[in-house]
Design a protein around this motif. Structure first.
Motif: not given
Ligand code: PGD
Length: 761
Positions: A499-509, A117-128
């Motif tokens: 889905d959140l990354a997609e909505a925030l323009g970072a889906g591909k990343e 879970a943390q790896s997923q969250l950290h990867r997501f927040l790093n994209c933002l």
């Protein structure tokens, strides 16, 4: 039957697609544990989160803290939840920047490498744009900072600890400060395939090795060890260790050759032992007054240690206390004085009973993991300073020789952890949690953390998703195909972030265009290619791995003896400490001028121990240790965890003499209290607990009384513990020891609310 890995063991299960209909331990496990029973029984419990929810006040009035933890939730669709959350993330990153987002999100989450879970969250927040992170852990926060100065990096020390098989074969005496707990040795981050918590002790014992267990709880070392039980006053191990060192020094039993060749700073420490620096000789009579252990037994034990091949081991729990650096450092010093570091069966160990992986052979190759990307934010906190950070933005504090400043956090994002389980002084944490504008939590269950959030998203359990997994220092690498469908609308953290990354323009990343199965195949393939000849003799392709029963990873042919090279030639194989030697005196730590962690180990009197002034009002030392019936707070509603409760409350243990003095009987409902808070518990009267001590394990879900959040109706000890760091050096968690008093609970038992979902509007 399909295999599945959890932090507490591996099981084989049959499923009807929705539930597990049969669960049994993996046949390869020699010592399976009943914790696996919690999984199937918890999966469809009413406290399972099956739909996204938003706190009513947040939905009606927008971001802001008041009402958090009290107000009802509004169930919403995924579409609404993701719209609201992506909008809020956009606002906070735009208006306040990434420094305003706390994504440290400490917690053990579930086994499984991809869905960690943390790896997923950290990867997501790093994209933002990044996030404020944490360093260190609640398990080992003090060790992680201290040990690199003294002997080695803590992870290296654990991964390359002398093998349990070597202890079984060579040790003549094991002196275990904090015991060698079989319940803690049943779990390991990432998972356990074969449990070996007891067998090695039986083998050692059969060969004639003696165990001495130094702990307030007799069952901190299993019956197989037939250990002598020495029970000092909790929190006084440092005084006991100093007296052992004093005897070795005064009676010329210390190995001066080893001290000269392999250590620095002994003369300075010896002046303290001998009373030359402060006028107090740290002899057994001095230690008897503090610890309650007879001086004669301390003296004899020092003789026995000097005469035998002795392993000195210190549990993780000892450093999870005020001034926790001191007993840990003294464990190293004692082992150095005995001169056996680097010899088979001698030396120093840390955590043989704290997790399954210490003393297991380290695999020669790692297993695949998901890259987390780069965090653009440098700001961090030591993990246990979460409440301080939220309550004191902009304030300065000390940590490991640095002066740091707390950031101003507007949004907290938690995924895979339960701070309302793991943090101390929960009323203070609750206050701290009113400060951020928005709190987001993904969890599988309505834990207290989920109940103190604004946006709550339902996550799948590991049995509901495809993954692969392997524990630390574990030889097995297992495929983990989903066993059942998720209940309701629960989704994988990965899908939510995608889905959140997609909505925030970072889906591909974030997704790199891959589905879960494509990621598993990709990571596995990369890993397989990278190993070349270092891997197992033949590594199957992904399809065969996925349909198989796991891969056995290669380990070194010779079992590990920690620091053998260093002992052989300290100049050619220096340690990673500042001087390359074992540091009995650290001039770097001394230079920090921290009164709570000076340049060599000492006896420092904690605020809360049986010899302090507060003990006149709160006469029992609470040991808030790890639970036996679950991992931390995970699956507390599961059958095995529930079977250990008394009238639905967590069980607290106490010695018969203390129970009698308070008019208490086995099975009574009791109130445990101090100035910080109180909780209910069911009493177990048990002479395995030292007089003057009560033990209440962590992990009962916090169930605050609506009129008084300082009162937990269920038995969470963290309403009682102090949010005080081990020291300014390491800022570690000190949840293990607290002073309390216990009285009968009169009146009707209040109803529990934590076993039901929260109110919805
Ligand atoms: P867990 O109960 O493991 O506790 O603290 P930690 O927060 O790790 O919490 C994990 C949470 O993650 C659970 O709520 C679980 O439901 C959720 N979860 C599991 N898998 C997933 C997933 O895949 N996705 C999502 N979104 N959620 C998931 C443990 C900490 O407590 C530790 S490690 C220690 S050593 C400390 N020990 C003590 C102590 O000795 N004494 C006291 N007083 N306090 C302590 N607290 C610390």
């Amino acid at each position: 039957m399909t295999l599945h890995l959890t932090h507490w063991g591996t099981f084989e299960a049959v499923s009807d697609g929705e539930r597990l209909t049969e669960v049994r331990p993996w046949r390869g496990d020699p010592e399976p544990v009943p914790l696996i029973d919690n999984v199937a029984s918890a999966q469809h419990h009413p406290t399972r989160i099956t739909q996204p929810h938003v706190r009513k006040g947040w939905l009606d009035h927008g971001p802001g803290g008041p009402g958090r933890g009290d107000e009802p939730f509004v169930p919403v669709s995924w579409e609404t939840a993701l719209d609201l959350l992506s909008g809020e993330l956009r606002r906070v990153y735009r208006d306040h920047g990434a420094e305003a987002v706390y994504g440290g999100s400490y917690g053990w989450a579930s086994a499984g490498r991809f869905h960690h879970a943390q790896s997923q969250l950290h990867r997501f927040l790093n994209c933002l744009g990044g996030y404020v992170r944490h360093v260190n852990t609640y398990s080992l926060g003090t060790s992680a900072v201290l040990l690199p100065y003294v002997i080695a990096d803590v992870n290296e020390l654990q991964a390359h600890a002398t093998a349990k098989s070597v202890i079984a074969e060579h040790s003549e005496l094991v002196v275990a400060f904090g015991g060698v707990s079989p319940k803690n040795a049943a779990v390991s981050p990432g998972g356990v395939s074969r449990h070996h918590a007891r067998g090695w002790m039986s083998a050692a014992r059969a060969r004639g090795c003696r165990f001495v267990s130094v702990s307030p709880l007799r069952d901190d070392t299993p019956a197989e060890a037939q250990a002598e039980w020495i029970a000092p006053r909790p929190g006084t191990d440092a005084a006991l260790m100093l007296a052992l060192a004093q005897v070795l020094d005064a009676e010329q039993l210390a190995d001066t050759g080893f001290l000269e060749r392999c250590t620095v700073g002994f003369p300075r420490f010896a002046r303290y032992l001998r009373g030359e620096s402060d006028g107090v000789v740290k002899d057994p009579a001095w230690a008897e007054d503090i610890t309650g252990v007879p001086a004669a037994r301390i003296r004899e034990l020092a003789h026995e240690m000097a005469a035998a091949r002795t392993m000195v081991t210190v549990s993780w729990s000892l450093q999870r206390a005020r001034y926790g650096e001191q007993p840990l450092w003294l464990g190293v010093v004692l082992a150095a004085m005995l001169g056996q570091i680097g010899l088979p069966g001698g030396g120093f160990g840390h955590g043989y009973g704290s997790t399954a992986h210490v003393g297991e052979p380290a695999p020669l190759v790692g297993v695949p993991r998901l890259a987390q990307g780069r965090n653009a934010v440098a700001t961090f906190i030591p993990v246990a300073r979460i409440a301080d950070m939220l309550l004191n933005p902009g304030a300065g504090y000390d940590y490991d020789g640095q002066r740091l400043t707390y950031p101003d956090i507007r949004l907290v994002y938690w995924c895979g952890g339960n701070p309302f389980h793991h943090h101390q002084d929960l009323a203070r944490l609750r206050e701290a949690f009113t400060r951020p504008e928005t709190v987001v939590v993904h969890d599988q269950f309505w834990t207290a953390t989920a109940r103190h959030a604004d946006i709550v998203l339902p996550a799948t359990m590991s049995i509901e998703r495809d993954d692969f997994g392997s524990g630390q220092n574990d030889r097995m690498f297992f495929p983990m195909p989903a066993l059942t469908r998720p209940p309701g609308q629960a989704r994988d953290d990965y899908e939510i972030f995608a889905d959140l990354a997609e909505a925030l323009g970072a889906g591909k990343e974030f997704t790199e265009g891959r589905t879960v199965m494509e990621w598993l195949g990709h990571l596995y393939g990369e890993w397989r290619d990278s190993l070349g000849s270092r891997g197992p003799a033949s590594i199957p392709g992904f399809a065969d791995f996925w349909s198989g029963e796991g891969i056995e990873l290669p380990v070194a042919s010779e079992p590990q003896v920690a620091f053998a090279d260093f002992r052989r030639d300290p100049d050619r194989h220096p340690l990673t400490t500042p001087t390359g030697k074992i540091e009995i005196f650290s001039s770097v730590i001394d230079g920090y001028r921290y009164p709570d962690c000076p340049g060599h180990p000492r006896w420092l009197e904690p605020e809360e121990w049986l010899g302090s002034v507060s003990a006149q009002r709160f006469g029992l030392q609470l040991v808030a240790n790890q639970p036996k019936s679950r991992l931390h707070s995970q699956l507390d509603v599961g059958a095995h965890s529930q079977s250990a409760k008394i009238a639905g409350r967590e069980a607290a243990r106490m010695h018969p003499s203390d129970a009698q003095a308070r008019g208490l009987r086995d099975g009574d409902l009791v109130r445990i209290f101090n100035d910080r808070g109180s909780c209910l518990a069911g009493l177990r009267v048990d002479d395995a607990v030292r007089p003057g001590v009560t033990q209440l394990s962590t992990g009962a879900w916090y169930d605050p009384d609506p009129a008084d959040p300082r009162f937990c109706r269920h038995g969470n000890p963290n309403v009682l513990t102090a949010d005080r760091p081990s020291s300014r050096l390491s800022q570690g968690c000190t949840g293990q020891l607290t002073l309390v008093e216990v009285e009968p609970y009169r009146g009707p038992a209040p109803e529990l609310s934590v076993t039901r979902p929260p109110a919805t509007a």
